[in-house]
Design a protein around this motif. Structure first.
Motif, PDB file in Angstrom:
ATOM      1  N   ALA A  39      31.359  89.561  39.660  1.00 40.24           N
ATOM      2  CA  ALA A  39      30.385  90.315  40.452  1.00 40.24           C
ATOM      3  C   ALA A  39      30.926  91.691  40.813  1.00 40.24           C
ATOM      4  O   ALA A  39      30.225  92.701  40.706  1.00 40.24           O
ATOM      5  N   LEU A  40      32.192  91.750  41.237  1.00 38.44           N
ATOM      6  CA  LEU A  40      32.808  93.030  41.613  1.00 38.44           C
ATOM      7  C   LEU A  40      32.922  93.958  40.407  1.00 38.44           C
ATOM      8  O   LEU A  40      32.697  95.175  40.526  1.00 38.44           O
ATOM      9  N   GLU A  41      33.244  93.391  39.246  1.00 40.55           N
ATOM     10  CA  GLU A  41      33.322  94.196  38.025  1.00 40.55           C
ATOM     11  C   GLU A  41      31.950  94.744  37.656  1.00 40.55           C
ATOM     12  O   GLU A  41      31.796  95.903  37.262  1.00 40.55           O
ATOM     13  N   ASN A  42      30.927  93.897  37.791  1.00 43.57           N
ATOM     14  CA  ASN A  42      29.557  94.305  37.480  1.00 43.57           C
ATOM     15  C   ASN A  42      29.081  95.409  38.429  1.00 43.57           C
ATOM     16  O   ASN A  42      28.440  96.376  38.004  1.00 43.57           O
ATOM     17  N   ILE A  43      29.398  95.245  39.711  1.00 40.78           N
ATOM     18  CA  ILE A  43      29.015  96.260  40.703  1.00 40.78           C
ATOM     19  C   ILE A  43      29.683  97.595  40.399  1.00 40.78           C
ATOM     20  O   ILE A  43      29.056  98.653  40.464  1.00 40.78           O
ATOM     21  N   ARG A  44      30.979  97.534  40.054  1.00 41.25           N
ATOM     22  CA  ARG A  44      31.707  98.771  39.712  1.00 41.25           C
ATOM     23  C   ARG A  44      31.044  99.465  38.522  1.00 41.25           C
ATOM     24  O   ARG A  44      30.817 100.677  38.543  1.00 41.25           O
ATOM     25  N   LEU A  66      32.560 101.389  46.676  1.00 38.44           N
ATOM     26  CA  LEU A  66      33.252 100.222  46.128  1.00 38.44           C
ATOM     27  C   LEU A  66      34.359  99.743  47.064  1.00 38.44           C
ATOM     28  O   LEU A  66      34.627  98.542  47.162  1.00 38.44           O
ATOM     29  N   ALA A  67      34.972 100.672  47.781  1.00 39.12           N
ATOM     30  CA  ALA A  67      36.040 100.312  48.716  1.00 39.12           C
ATOM     31  C   ALA A  67      35.513  99.497  49.892  1.00 39.12           C
ATOM     32  O   ALA A  67      36.294  98.829  50.587  1.00 39.12           O
ATOM     33  N   LEU A  68      34.209  99.543  50.107  1.00 40.35           N
ATOM     34  CA  LEU A  68      33.604  98.803  51.218  1.00 40.35           C
ATOM     35  C   LEU A  68      33.271  97.354  50.846  1.00 40.35           C
ATOM     36  O   LEU A  68      32.943  96.546  51.702  1.00 40.35           O
ATOM     37  N   ILE A  69      33.348  97.023  49.559  1.00 40.01           N
ATOM     38  CA  ILE A  69      32.939  95.704  49.082  1.00 40.01           C
ATOM     39  C   ILE A  69      34.160  94.875  48.692  1.00 40.01           C
ATOM     40  O   ILE A  69      34.996  95.309  47.899  1.00 40.01           O
ATOM     41  N   SER A  70      34.245  93.682  49.248  1.00 36.02           N
ATOM     42  CA  SER A  70      35.337  92.775  48.909  1.00 36.02           C
ATOM     43  C   SER A  70      34.767  91.383  48.648  1.00 36.02           C
ATOM     44  O   SER A  70      33.580  91.131  48.869  1.00 36.02           O
ATOM     45  N   GLY A  71      35.626  90.485  48.178  1.00 31.39           N
ATOM     46  CA  GLY A  71      35.196  89.127  47.874  1.00 31.39           C
ATOM     47  C   GLY A  71      35.996  88.094  48.626  1.00 31.39           C
ATOM     48  O   GLY A  71      37.104  88.367  49.101  1.00 31.39           O
TER      49      GLY A  71
END
Length: 313
Positions: A39-44, A66-71
């Motif tokens: 998901a993080l790769e897709n968002i990036r 992107l720095a605001l999003i974590s898993g």
């Protein structure tokens, strides 16, 4: 900054991008780390492409967002400090009830417990929960990054403050929230959508028009107006106000509406006819479907940009 919490599927990813664009911290939760990583790769990838094309939302750069999003794969850790928990699991009542049952045991009395469900009623999702006053449905339109509407649907026991806080949050992140005064099957968007789909299906099934031309009636006809104004304002402008419209057209509308047939089965010969027409236009293989979805999203992004510009003018 507030922390928001989602699940990492398609809708969850798009929601995360919307909140990050507004400068909020986001935590994506899933039980499988690989899902979060993907998901993080897709968002990036999406954010970088949006930035390059000039369609990235918000004042922050892609890297800043992107720095605001974590898993996170730990539920307790995921909800810590959250002011909104937006559930985005598949449209399965038992699964959603299980998730909200787990959340009910660990959240505090301030967090908003919100579901992205498109059709499950709040009474079926939230009844019996200790934190039912904090529960609400916030139904987005897919994909929420490009289509801003959010239907806010309360449970009968939802606190008015929960409704107002959810509405204010959606406005703050740039969405277009609407409040439903009570729950109803399909909410509002899908009831309108299903009414259009039903008559479209009947018209094709009765041989009145081809599937391709039916879609053209909407995309180059009704849809042109409905991208900016709704059916009620259309009535208002197509005559000297609503009362004049009703005076002119009520008998004709009733005459036509009385000829509508029963609810279609969405199967059999009509399904085959529609499927053949759409498959010829867009073959049912990932390459072609994904390409058409990307084109659709670019159209929506351009339209959203135009609508913002026109409102500011």
């Amino acid at each position: 900054a507030h922390i928001y919490f989602f699940f990492s599927g398609l809708i969850g990813r798009s929601w995360a991008m919307v909140f990050a664009a507004a400068g909020f911290k986001v935590k994506l939760y899933d039980i499988v780390q690989q899902q979060i990583t993907g998901a993080l790769e897709n968002i990036r990838k999406q954010m970088k492409e949006l930035e390059e094309s000039g369609f990235l939302k918000g004042a922050l750069s892609a890297e800043q967002q992107l720095a605001l999003i974590s898993g996170c794969t730990d539920l307790k850790e995921a909800v810590e400090g959250a002011t909104l928990i937006q559930e985005c699991t598949p449209e399965n009542l038992d699964l959603k009830k299980k998730i909200f049952g787990q959340l009910d045991l660990i959240v505090d009395d301030n967090v908003i417990l919100s579901s992205s469900t498109s059709c499950l009623l709040p009474t079926k999702l939230f009844t019996g929960l200790k934190h039912v006053k904090q529960c609400i449905v916030s139904h987005p339109v897919n994909p929420p990054y490009f289509v801003p509407l959010v239907e806010i649907v309360p449970h009968p026991e939802t606190a008015p403050s929960t409704i107002e806080r959810t509405y204010a949050l959606m406005k703050k992140i740039g969405q277009s929230p609407v409040k439903l005064n009570k729950e109803i099957e399909g909410f509002v968007l899908n009831r309108l959508q299903y009414a259009v789909i039903s008559e479209a299906w009947r018209l094709v099934g009765e041989g009145v028009v081809s599937p391709t031309d039916l879609d053209l009636v909407m995309s180059d006809g009704l849809g042109m107006r409905y991208a900016f104004i709704g059916p009620l304002e259309t009535m208002h402008l197509n005559a000297e106000g609503i009362s004049n419209y009703c005076e002119r057209y009520r008998e004709g509308m009733k005459l036509v509406l009385n000829t509508f047939g029963p609810v279609p089965e969405y199967s059999g010969e009509v399904e085959q006819k529609v499927n053949q027409a759409l498959s010829e236009k867009i073959p049912v293989v990932p390459k072609h479907l994904d390409s058409r979805r990307e084109w659709r999203d670019e159209c929506l992004a351009r339209l959203a940009k135009l609508k913002i510009q026109m409102k500011s003018d």
